[in-house]
Scaffold this active site. Sequence first.
Site, PDB file in Angstrom:
ATOM      1  N   ASP A 145      -3.293   2.315  -5.743  1.00  0.00           N
ATOM      2  CA  ASP A 145      -2.038   2.290  -4.990  1.00  0.00           C
ATOM      3  C   ASP A 145      -1.936   1.126  -4.020  1.00  0.00           C
ATOM      4  O   ASP A 145      -1.171   1.183  -3.073  1.00  0.00           O
ATOM      5  CB  ASP A 145      -1.860   3.613  -4.231  1.00  0.00           C
ATOM      6  CG  ASP A 145      -2.764   3.710  -3.021  1.00  0.00           C
ATOM      7  OD1 ASP A 145      -3.952   3.389  -3.153  1.00  0.00           O
ATOM      8  OD2 ASP A 145      -2.270   4.084  -1.942  1.00  0.00           O
ATOM      9  N   GLU A 146      -2.658   0.064  -4.283  1.00  0.00           N
ATOM     10  CA  GLU A 146      -2.758  -0.990  -3.275  1.00  0.00           C
ATOM     11  C   GLU A 146      -2.999  -2.326  -3.957  1.00  0.00           C
ATOM     12  O   GLU A 146      -3.840  -2.413  -4.857  1.00  0.00           O
ATOM     13  CB  GLU A 146      -3.975  -0.631  -2.423  1.00  0.00           C
ATOM     14  CG  GLU A 146      -4.051  -1.188  -1.069  1.00  0.00           C
ATOM     15  CD  GLU A 146      -5.398  -0.832  -0.446  1.00  0.00           C
ATOM     16  OE1 GLU A 146      -5.891  -1.657   0.299  1.00  0.00           O
ATOM     17  OE2 GLU A 146      -5.965   0.240  -0.738  1.00  0.00           O
ATOM     18  N   ASP A 152       0.867  -1.186   0.000  1.00  0.00           N
ATOM     19  CA  ASP A 152       0.000   0.000   0.000  1.00  0.00           C
ATOM     20  C   ASP A 152       0.900   1.232   0.000  1.00  0.00           C
ATOM     21  O   ASP A 152       1.756   1.383   0.880  1.00  0.00           O
ATOM     22  CB  ASP A 152      -0.892  -0.044   1.253  1.00  0.00           C
ATOM     23  CG  ASP A 152      -1.978   1.016   1.217  1.00  0.00           C
ATOM     24  OD1 ASP A 152      -2.135   1.691   0.180  1.00  0.00           O
ATOM     25  OD2 ASP A 152      -2.671   1.165   2.241  1.00  0.00           O
TER      26      ASP A 152
HETATM   27 MG   LIG Z   1      -2.474   3.902   0.190  1.00  0.00          MG
END
Ligand SMILES: [Mg+2]
Length: 398
Positions: free
Chosen positions: A105-106, A11
């Site tokens: 983003d993960e 993350d």
């Molecule tokens: Mg994040």
Amino acid sequence: VSWSEPILHVDMDAFFVEVERLERPDLAGRPVVVGGPGPRGVVASAGYEARRLGIHSAMPMSSALRRCPDLVVIPPRHDVYRAVSIRIFEVFRSFTPLVEGLSLDEAFLDVSGLQRHHPSSVEVARRVKASIRDETGLAASVGVASTKFVAKLASESAKPDGLVLVRREEVASFLHPLPVSALWGVGEATRAGLARLGVETVGDLAALPEPALARAVGPTLARHLQELAAGIDPRPVVPDAEARSVSIEETFDVDVDSDDRLRIVLRGQADRVAVRLRSAGITGATVVLKVRYPDFTTVTRSSTPGRRIASGMDVYRAAVALLERLDRQGRAIRLLGIGVSGLEPADRPRQLALDGRDRWHDLERSVDEVRARYGGATVIPARLAGSPNDPPGPSDSG
Ligand SMILES: [Mg+2]
């Protein structure tokens, strides 16, 4: 340190804000958020300086500005974030195709197939972090665990810029102090219902007899929550569409109609696909053949042999059978390609078996090692080393 915790949750830290900072050194050390600046604006991403002031994502911008009148508010630039996200996911897929994205983003990564290439899953996690840093200049936090659910909580506790391993045997002691809302499936209503029973933490929930829990939240959720509280989460990492297959294709300079020539091309493609499967420690279920004719009509044919596909010979046999069944009506071929889908991590280190398939697999593995050491062109199948006019024979199972 071992491989019993093969799931990574990666993350990015304060992703939108940190992407903005890459271009704005003047923002260093200042409280920054990304979000709509208008009267109805909402914080989409809060940097760590802003978080220390109690500002968090989903907060109305007016409240954020009340808490911090000096707050730097940047309108979102989603195209820029998307472009950085693509590079981050390329880093993930350079380690394994078993990547399940959750947002820009993960992602979850199943790295159990990388045992031959790295000493531990934690070492893979370190390298993923370092590669993201090299590639984008950004920090990621990584959780390493035996299940997706625990890996996600571990990355949360690793923030910012950390790496947390939760060993299988430490899952209960990691989970029990957390609030019940950490459990996937506990919304506000469930949390309030549990609080009436005196259940605040995951440990409280684990200690509650299942019938009492079932009366409070219903039997299905009760069972699910008790499994999670015990660290049980059988959900596999499901690769995203782009990563669901490994494939190679080639457009010819001159259309090809010779069956022998097409078989030779397929053999080379099958080997290259198999090298990529092996280097990620995965096997496939289905072989897909793609053919484009000179008029640009494209057909795909697939076959699922019913056992895992691991070697170049497995891929080649399935692909050549598909090619033979294709009714080309004498047409030449402009583009030929092979893909393998239905990807899964290969099982624990394979036993050396004596059937032909495993021998091919082992042989090709040693070929990979020689290639890795001495460069790509050193070892190629004898059939490709010969003249292109030598047709591959039908019996090469060894
Ligand atoms: Mg994040």
